[in-house]
Design an enzyme around this catalytic site. Structure first.
Site, PDB file in Angstrom:
ATOM      1  N   ASP A  27       8.783  -8.220  -7.061  1.00  0.00           N
ATOM      2  CA  ASP A  27       7.508  -8.697  -7.589  1.00  0.00           C
ATOM      3  C   ASP A  27       7.003  -9.814  -6.676  1.00  0.00           C
ATOM      4  O   ASP A  27       7.718 -10.797  -6.403  1.00  0.00           O
ATOM      5  CB  ASP A  27       7.691  -9.226  -9.020  1.00  0.00           C
ATOM      6  CG  ASP A  27       6.370  -9.535  -9.662  1.00  0.00           C
ATOM      7  OD1 ASP A  27       5.738  -8.603 -10.185  1.00  0.00           O
ATOM      8  OD2 ASP A  27       5.946 -10.720  -9.647  1.00  0.00           O
ATOM      9  N   ASP A  53      -5.456  -7.289  -2.100  1.00  0.00           N
ATOM     10  CA  ASP A  53      -5.124  -5.926  -1.662  1.00  0.00           C
ATOM     11  C   ASP A  53      -4.484  -5.954  -0.278  1.00  0.00           C
ATOM     12  O   ASP A  53      -3.559  -5.188   0.016  1.00  0.00           O
ATOM     13  CB  ASP A  53      -6.381  -5.058  -1.644  1.00  0.00           C
ATOM     14  CG  ASP A  53      -6.878  -4.742  -3.048  1.00  0.00           C
ATOM     15  OD1 ASP A  53      -6.107  -4.956  -4.005  1.00  0.00           O
ATOM     16  OD2 ASP A  53      -8.035  -4.314  -3.175  1.00  0.00           O
ATOM     17  N   ASN A  61      -5.029 -13.810  -6.110  1.00  0.00           N
ATOM     18  CA  ASN A  61      -6.278 -13.110  -6.433  1.00  0.00           C
ATOM     19  C   ASN A  61      -7.347 -14.094  -6.876  1.00  0.00           C
ATOM     20  O   ASN A  61      -8.525 -13.983  -6.500  1.00  0.00           O
ATOM     21  CB  ASN A  61      -6.038 -12.076  -7.529  1.00  0.00           C
ATOM     22  CG  ASN A  61      -5.483 -10.780  -6.979  1.00  0.00           C
ATOM     23  OD1 ASN A  61      -5.706 -10.448  -5.813  1.00  0.00           O
ATOM     24  ND2 ASN A  61      -4.752 -10.044  -7.793  1.00  0.00           N
ATOM     25  N   GLU A  66       1.446  -5.752  -8.702  1.00  0.00           N
ATOM     26  CA  GLU A  66       2.105  -6.346  -7.548  1.00  0.00           C
ATOM     27  C   GLU A  66       3.602  -6.070  -7.545  1.00  0.00           C
ATOM     28  O   GLU A  66       4.357  -6.720  -6.828  1.00  0.00           O
ATOM     29  CB  GLU A  66       1.865  -7.862  -7.516  1.00  0.00           C
ATOM     30  CG  GLU A  66       2.567  -8.663  -8.622  1.00  0.00           C
ATOM     31  CD  GLU A  66       1.761  -8.713  -9.916  1.00  0.00           C
ATOM     32  OE1 GLU A  66       2.033  -9.559 -10.749  1.00  0.00           O
ATOM     33  OE2 GLU A  66       0.826  -7.880 -10.074  1.00  0.00           O
TER      34      GLU A  66
END
Length: 606
Positions: free
Chosen positions: A482, A499, A490, A526
Site C-alpha cells: 500500500d 496516477d 492526491n 493504491e
C-alpha cells in the site's frame, strides 16, 4: 448412414453412463458456484392427481416415496401427477441465494412448496397453462429463487402434472452460474435459429428464382421444424404468444404434423417419386393427408390423445423417408444418396426425441438436443442435395445446348473468382476479429491505468497456484503493498499526479518481480499485490526490500512537482495444507500490511 447410426449408439451409451453416474452431496458449500444435480431426491406417484400438500407432508400417512435412481425423472405420457422432494443445506456462515430450475418448459402445471424447519415459507404455481408474465423469473424454463440459511434444512416439494411427456429435470444454480448458463443456452439457440433462418431465406429465394416446388416444400418443412423446437424449448411462448396458453400446446401438434406434411411432399417431389414409383407416391400422399387430418383434429381433441397419434405419424414418416431414399438410390437416382444421408440424421434425432418423450430414453443433453442437432444437420445436407440437383440439371442442359457451353464456363469462372474474393474478404475479417478479440481479452484481464493484471485475473491465478502449491507441497507467498499517504498526495498534487505515482510504482514492482511464475496485480486504489509461487518467507522479504529500494530510487515528476513515494508491505507465506484456504493467506498478508502502517509506514512486516 451406418456411421451416423453407430455414432448415435455411442452417444446414447454415453448418455446412460452420464445419467446413472451423477451424484452429489446434499450439503452445499459456501463457495459453491456451479450447477448441481439435486441430490437425495424421492418421488411419489399421485395416480388420481388429488393429493394436497398437507397429505403429502403428513408423515403419519403411508405415502410410498421412491428414491430417484436417475438424475432426471422421466415418466413419459401419463395422467398421474408426480411429487418429488429433497432437502438442501449449505455450510457457509451467511445465507445464500440460489435458483431452482425445472428445465422442461412444456409442463402444464408445476407447484413448488418450500419448507424450513417444518414451516411452509413459499408456495409457487407455474406451468404453460398460465400466462407467461405470471412467472417469477423471466425464463423459458420454470425458475424459482431459493434462499438457504446456514445450519437450517430447507425441504422442497415439487408437484408436476402435464398432458405432454412428464419430465422433471431439476437443477440448482448459483445466480452467477445461472446467468452464465442462460447466456450459453441463448447463444446456442440463437445460432440454431439463425442458421435455420438463413437456410429458409436462401431456399425461398431459390424457389422464387427457379419455380421448383421442392424448394417451397423444403422451406415449409424447415419452418415447422423450427416452430416445433422453439415451442418445446419455451422460446415461442416467451416471445410470440405469452398469453395464448391454449395455442402454446396446440402449436406443438400443428408443428409436428406440419413437419410430416411438408417432409412427405418434399421427398415425393425431390426424389421424383410419382413417375418412378407410383405406389410409393400414393402412400406418401396418404401419409400427408393423415397428417393434415391430425393437424385439424388437434384443434378440437385433447392434447394427450393427439400427441400419441402425432408421434406415431412422425415415426412412420421417418422410416418412410429413409425407405423412399434407399429405393430411389437403388433406382440410381443421383440426388437420392444425399437425401438418404440427410434423412439418416432425422431418423436418429427424431427417434431419440420421440423415445425420450415417451419415456423409453432418459432425459440427457443428447436426448433433449437430438432433434435440434438432427434438424440442423439435415437442413444443411438437404440444401446441398438441392444444390446438387441444380448442378445436375444444369449439366443436362449443357449437354443438350452445345452453344451455351462457353457462356456457362465463363459464368462458372466468375463464380469461382467471386468465391475466392469472398473467401479472402472473410479471411481478412476473421483475422481482424481475432485480433480484436485478443485485445478485448487483454483489456478484460489488465488494469487500464497501470497495465498490471487486475484483481479478477489475480484471484484466478492465485486459486490455481494455491492448489498447485498444496498438491506439490511447495510454499507460496503474498506481498500486500500500500502506497503511503496516497490520499495526501492526491489532495496536494491532484489526481493526475497521483496516477503518475501509481504508474511509477507499478513499473518498480514489475521490474523487481521478474520470475516467470511471479505475478503483480493492482488490488484496488493504491494497493498492489504480488503473488510469489515457490517462494519462502525469506525470499519474499528479500523481494519486498528490493521493492522499497526501487521506490526510494524513483522520483515522480510533473512540472515543478517532484516526489518519491514509499510503501508499507505485509508479507505472508505458507505451505498449504488444504487447497481451499487461500483466503487465510490473503488475510494474513493484509493484517501485516496494516501492522506496517500502524508502526510508522515505509516498512515491512512479516
Amino acid at each position: 448412414m451406418q456411421v451416423s447410426l453407430f455414432s448415435w449408439l455411442l452417444a446414447l451409451a454415453a448418455s446412460f453412463v452420464h445419467d446413472t453416474a451423477q451424484a452429489a452431496p446434499s450439503l452445499l458449500p459456501d463457495t459453491e458456484a456451479m450447477v448441481r444435480m439435486i441430490p437425495g431426491r424421492e418421488y411419489l406417484e399421485d395416480s388420481a392427481g388429488t393429493l394436497s400438500i398437507a397429505e403429502v407432508t403428513d408423515e403419519t400417512k403411508p405415502n410410498e416415496w421412491v428414491p430417484a435412481e436417475r438424475s432426471v425423472l422421466n415418466f413419459g405420457y401419463t395422467r398421474s401427477a408426480y411429487w418429488t422432494r429433497f432437502d438442501l443445506e449449505q455450510t457457509g456462515q451467511q445465507p445464500r441465494k440460489f435458483f431452482l430450475e425445472i428445465a422442461y418448459p412444456i409442463l402444464d402445471q408445476v407447484d413448488i412448496f418450500v419448507f424450513r424447519n417444518g414451516k411452509l415459507l413459499k408456495q409457487t404455481r407455474m406451468g404453460d397453462r398460465l400466462p407467461y408474465h405470471e412467472r417469477l423469473i423471466d425464463h423459458p424454463s420454470f425458475v424459482v429463487p431459493l434462499e438457504l440459511v446456514p445450519q437450517d434444512t430447507t425441504r422442497v416439494y415439487v408437484r408436476a402434472q402435464s398432458s405432454s411427456s412428464l419430465q422433471i429435470p431439476l437443477y440448482l444454480w448459483s445466480p452467477e452460474a445461472f446467468i452464465e448458463q442462460s447466456y450459453e443456452e441463448a447463444l446456442t439457440r440463437a445460432l440454431f435459429y439463425g442458421a435455420m433462418l438463413v437456410l429458409g431465406i436462401y431456399n425461398l429465394l431459390l424457389f422464387l428464382a427457379v419455380r421448383d416446388i421442392s424448394y417451397f416444400f423444403y422451406v415449409m418443412y424447415m419452418f415447422f421444424i423450427t416452430l416445433m423446437l422453439g415451442t418445446v424449448q419455451g422460446v415461442t411462448f416467451k416471445v410470440f404468444w405469452p398469453n395464448a396458453t391454449w395455442w402454446n400446446d396446440t402449436s406443438i401438434l400443428i408443428a409436428l404434423n406440419g413437419m410430416v406434411i411438408f417432409a412427405t411432399l418434399f421427398l415425393r417431389s425431390f426424389l421424383a417419386v410419382p413417375a418412378a414409383r407410383p405406389w410409393l407416391s400414393k402412400f406418401l400422399m396418404l401419409l400427408a393427408g393423415t397428417a393434415v387430418l391430425a393437424a385439424g383434429m388437434s384443434l378440437v381433441l385433447p392434447y394427450n390423445q393427439m400427441i400419441k397419434m402425432t408421434m406415431a405419424l412422425i415415426i412412420v414418416g421417418i422410416f418412410t423417408g429413409i425407405s423412399a431414399g434407399l429405393v430411389r438410390w437403388y433406382d440410381r437416382y443421383h440426388s437420392a444418396k444425399y437425401f438418404s444421408i440427410a434423412w439418416a440424421f432425422v431418423l436418429v434425432g427424431g427417434l431419440v426425441f420421440a423415445f425420450n418423450k415417451i419415456g423409453w430414453l432418459p432425459r440427457t443433453w443428447f436426448t433433449e438436443n437430438a432433434a435440434l442437432l438432427g434438424a440442423a444437420a439435415e437442413g444443411v445436407l438437404l440444401s446441398f442435395a438441392l444444390a446438387y440437383r441444380v448442378n445436375q440439371e444444369r449439366e443436362m442442359r449443357e449437354l443438350a445446348q452445345k452453344e451455351s457451353v462457353e457462356a456457362q464456363r465463363q459464368l462458372l469462372a466468375h463464380q469461382v473468382q467471386a468465391n475466392e474474393e469472398l473467401d479472402q474478404i472473410v479471411r481478412i475479417r476473421t483475422e481482424e476479429l481475432e485480433l480484436a478479440n485478443e485485445q478485448l481479452q487483454k483489456l478484460s484481464h489488465t488494469d487500464g491505468l497501470t497495465g498490471l493484471w487486475n484483481r479478477r485475473s489475480f484471484e484466478a491465478a492465485f486459486a490455481d497456484e494455491f492448489k498447485r502449491a498444496h498438491r506439490e507441497k511447495l510454499p507460496v507467498a503474498i506481498l500486500m503493498i500500500d502506497l503511503d499517504n496516497f490520499k495526501s498526495i492526491n489532495d496536494r498534487y491532484g489526481h493526475p499526479f497521483g496516477d503518475r505515482c501509481l504508474i511509477a510504482a507499478a513499473q518498480v514492482l514489475e521490474g523487481c518481480a521478474r520470475r516467470p511464475p511471479d505475478m503483480v496485480a493492482r488490488y484496488g486504489g493504491e494497493e498492489f499485490v504480488v503473488l510469489l509461487p515457490g517462494t519462502n518467507t525469506s525470499g519474499a522479504i528479500y523481494l519486498a526490500e528490493r521493492i522499497q529500494r526501487g521506490l526510494a530510487e524513483t522520483t515522480v515528476t510533473d512540472g515543478d512537482a517532484q516526489l518519491t513515494v514509499s510503501a508499507s508491505i505485509g508479507v505472508a507465506c505458507v505451505v498449504p495444507d488444504s487447497s481451499d484456504n487461500r483466503e487465510a493467506l490473503l488475510q494474513a498478508a493484509d493484517q501485516r500490511l496494516y501492522l506496517a502502517k500502524q508502526n510508522g509506514r515505509n516498512r515491512i512486516e512479516s
